[in-house]
Design a protein around this motif. Structure first.
Motif, PDB file in Angstrom:
ATOM      1  N   UNK A 130       0.838  -1.199   0.000  1.00  0.00           N
ATOM      2  CA  UNK A 130       0.000   0.000   0.000  1.00  0.00           C
ATOM      3  C   UNK A 130       0.882   1.262   0.000  1.00  0.00           C
ATOM      4  N   UNK A 132       0.756   3.865   1.517  1.00  0.00           N
ATOM      5  CA  UNK A 132       0.948   4.566   2.790  1.00  0.00           C
ATOM      6  C   UNK A 132       2.345   4.379   3.362  1.00  0.00           C
ATOM      7  N   UNK A 133       2.943   3.228   3.037  1.00  0.00           N
ATOM      8  CA  UNK A 133       4.246   2.921   3.610  1.00  0.00           C
ATOM      9  C   UNK A 133       5.328   3.820   3.044  1.00  0.00           C
ATOM     10  N   UNK A 223      -6.961  12.998  -5.581  1.00  0.00           N
ATOM     11  CA  UNK A 223      -7.152  14.072  -4.623  1.00  0.00           C
ATOM     12  C   UNK A 223      -6.010  14.079  -3.611  1.00  0.00           C
TER      13      UNK A 223
ATOM     14  N   UNK B 228      -9.020  -2.285  -1.198  1.00  0.00           N
ATOM     15  CA  UNK B 228      -9.493  -0.970  -1.614  1.00  0.00           C
ATOM     16  C   UNK B 228     -10.258  -0.255  -0.505  1.00  0.00           C
ATOM     17  N   UNK B 231      -8.247   1.257   2.140  1.00  0.00           N
ATOM     18  CA  UNK B 231      -7.505   2.439   1.712  1.00  0.00           C
ATOM     19  C   UNK B 231      -8.394   3.658   1.447  1.00  0.00           C
ATOM     20  N   UNK B 233     -10.312   7.026   1.254  1.00  0.00           N
ATOM     21  CA  UNK B 233      -9.910   8.297   1.860  1.00  0.00           C
ATOM     22  C   UNK B 233     -10.805   9.465   1.432  1.00  0.00           C
ATOM     23  N   UNK B 234     -10.840   9.728   0.128  1.00  0.00           N
ATOM     24  CA  UNK B 234     -11.471  10.954  -0.369  1.00  0.00           C
ATOM     25  C   UNK B 234     -12.903  11.182   0.138  1.00  0.00           C
ATOM     26  N   UNK B 254      -7.086   5.833   7.032  1.00  0.00           N
ATOM     27  CA  UNK B 254      -6.212   6.658   6.195  1.00  0.00           C
ATOM     28  C   UNK B 254      -6.346   8.136   6.534  1.00  0.00           C
ATOM     29  N   UNK B 277      -1.129  -0.522   9.315  1.00  0.00           N
ATOM     30  CA  UNK B 277      -2.096  -0.749   8.235  1.00  0.00           C
ATOM     31  C   UNK B 277      -1.589  -1.825   7.273  1.00  0.00           C
ATOM     32  N   UNK B 278      -0.303  -1.751   6.953  1.00  0.00           N
ATOM     33  CA  UNK B 278       0.270  -2.763   6.059  1.00  0.00           C
ATOM     34  C   UNK B 278       0.103  -4.151   6.655  1.00  0.00           C
TER      35      UNK B 278
END
Lengths: 290, 300
Positions: A130, A132-133, A223, B228, B231, B233-234, B254, B277-278
């Motif tokens: 992901x 984020x890492x 975004x 998905x 993850x 967010x928006x 997130x 999270x990972x």
């Protein structure tokens, strides 16, 4: 699968037709429900403000473009600037992704080199990671390079094949091209660069187009990236522009908000209209998500 | 592949291979592997971007595990969101795919209509629209008023805010639907014909033929959609104005990570959150793969 019940005579065909009609009715209603919010947004963008909430109908009683004028220049910077920025970022990303991913895919699919399997496995591994890492160190890196508030953090990674998914997609496609073509070109005296350029790329237009279109749509829609890297309103993309517009108008000007929302969706609708077939086939065969 | 090399060609061939691979290699080391290692290091530090990172050992992880109410809130919200949105989305996707897989006229049109929300769903415009649809005087309540129900303000009520985001996710069932549809096409018709002759009912055909033969596709959709959903967010950012409110009811994981990193500049702590999270995503994916052999049938 056609309706089997009607076909083999176990149930009379009339029953099959009635069933088909029933499906059509249900699907039509579902389609309307799916599209209603979007159509309503479109309709509302043409209504005077007083009509937006009084009237849930889809056809504006008083047609007006005023919301578009108000929205377009509602911030210190006009939406024209945001569109231009988004266009620059999206087009550069398309070029970067198609170039860098096809180069890597060609190496994996067609060339031989030491450690090929190892690198290929690592590439597949990055698909699972992901973002984020890597997010925070990447931010620190770009901050130290003084790239914050430029488009470089959004564009440069695309030239370095960071979207491994497209490499994978192109590898699969390149492998389906007959090797005899490469060999024939080699006999004619072509080296790997020319084979890549005059044999593989022209034959891979459908796969390259899928990668290009999805890159464009995802970048246009992105975004998070712009939110982190762009602080100066002059460099905002449409998504950030729209967000600022929400914040600055609050609940007061829904008409203008809907007008600008519609405009930011417009390129996506256009792509959808023209490339629908390609997009849907891309999803069906590769699992790319929309 | 490596065994095929002859000494005189291998050097040139390898050089060419690495030249083609160069952009990816730079990206891999500079933007993926390098940053991943750095973020692992940062997750054991206290770092605010201005002063040097200060080594704090496992303190960030300890705080995550024991004394961070925001983390618990974010976990709660995120798991609830995943657990509700993914099964609902897949159920709709399968249902509609099965209805479309009957040689109906107008199939391309239906398919396009159902897919459209998936394509545009990630954009800010759709989140803005959603905020309006579920607001106090929004589209949904206007519709409810017609049948005499006075709806609440869904977005600003902490009890319902998350469900509006679930609804947004379910609305985007188009892309798993397309994949289901492709999977349904692969099922040979004669299997159904044989079942029909044996007198199998429609529901028996579904449970005994369609679903088992579709499990590889179902598995794929499940894994992709779950990752998905983790993850997302928006929508949460736009609908809550970046706060995750009301009262943290839409504080997606997130979003919390973003706040820690880019609103409070706690880069070390945010890195630790990223690694947690990972691990969550990895554990989930591994579990899916481990259990898959009990329910995914690969030999048609």
């Amino acid at each position: 699968m056609v309706d089997l019940a009607g076909q083999d005579g176990v149930t009379p065909p009339r029953d099959g037709r009635r069933r088909a009609l029933l499906y059509h009715v249900v699907l039509c209603l579902a389609s309307i429900a799916m599209l209603y919010p979007l159509l309503w947004m479109l309709a509302s963008s043409f209504k005077p403000d007083s009509d937006i909430f009084g009237d849930a109908s889809l056809w504006p009683r008083h047609f007006s473009l005023a919301a578009y004028w108000r929205g377009w220049s509602g911030l210190q910077v006009t939406f024209g600037r945001f569109f231009l920025n988004s266009l620059v970022v999206s087009l550069c990303s398309v070029v970067g992704n198609v170039m860098s991913c096809s180069l890597a895919a060609y190496a994996f699919a067609r060339l031989k080199f030491r450690g090929q399997k190892f690198w290929f496995a690592l590439m597949l591994g990055t698909l699972m990671l992901p973002y984020h890492v890597t997010l925070i160190p990447q931010y620190i890196l770009f901050l130290n390079l003084d790239w914050v508030d430029t488009f470089l953090p959004l564009i440069v990674p695309k030239f370095l094949a960071v979207d491994a998914f497209f490499i994978f997609l192109l590898v699969q496609f390149f492998r389906s091209i007959p090797r005899e073509l490469d060999e024939a070109a080699m006999i004619d005296g072509c080296g790997p660069w020319r084979i890549y350029w005059i044999v593989i790329l022209p034959l891979s237009i459908p796969a390259l187009a899928t990668a290009a279109i999805f890159t464009f749509i995802w970048t246009w829609d992105d975004f998070f990236g712009p939110l982190i890297y762009l602080n100066d309103m002059n460099s905002y993309t449409v998504q950030l522009g729209l967000r600022s517009f929400v914040d600055s108008t609050g609940k007061s000007d829904w008409g203008a908000l809907f007008a600008m929302s519609t405009l930011t969706l417009l390129p996506l609708f256009v792509f959808f209209l023209f490339f629908q077939r390609l997009l849907i086939d891309g999803i069906a065969t590769t699992g790319l998500k929309g | 592949m490596a065994a095929a090399h002859t000494p005189e060609t291998s050097w040139r061939e390898s050089a060419t291979g690495y030249l083609f691979l160069a952009p990816w290699l730079i990206g891999f080391f500079g933007l993926t592997l390098g940053p991943a290692l750095v973020s692992l290091y940062l997750s054991f530090t206290d770092y605010d971007l201005l002063s040097n990172p200060r080594w704090v050992g496992a303190a960030n992880y300890v705080r995550i595990a024991t004394s961070d109410p925001k983390f618990s809130a974010a976990m709660h919200v995120t798991f609830l969101y995943v657990a509700l949105s993914v099964p609902l989305k897949l159920a709709f996707a399968l249902l509609v795919a099965m209805m479309l897989n009957r040689g109906l006229r107008g199939l391309p049109l239906y398919r396009a209509i159902f897919y459209l929300p998936s394509l545009i769903g990630a954009s800010v415009a759709v989140s803005v629209l959603w905020r309006q649809v579920f607001s106090g005087d929004g589209l949904l309540n206007q519709a409810l008023k017609l049948v005499g129900i006075h709806g609440p303000s869904w977005i600003s009520n902490p009890d319902t805010a998350l469900y509006t985001l679930v609804a947004l996710a379910v609305w985007q069932f188009g892309s798993p639907m397309i994949i289901f549809l492709a999977g349904l096409r692969q099922i040979p018709k004669d299997v159904y014909e044989a079942a029909e002759i044996d007198g199998a009912s429609r529901s028996q055909q579904f449970w005994r033929i369609t679903l088992p033969l579709l499990t590889p596709v179902l598995f794929f959709n499940l894994v992709v959609q779950t990752i998905d959903a983790f993850k997302a967010f928006t929508p949460a950012f736009i609908i809550s104005g970046g706060t995750g409110g009301p009262i943290d009811s839409t504080l997606f994981y997130t979003l919390y990570l973003y706040q820690e990193a880019f609103a409070y500049f706690r880069m070390g702590y945010a890195s630790a959150l990223a690694w947690v999270l990972v691990v969550i995503i990895a554990v989930f994916t591994a579990l899916s793969f481990l259990t898959s052999r009990y329910w995914v049938h690969y030999d048609g």
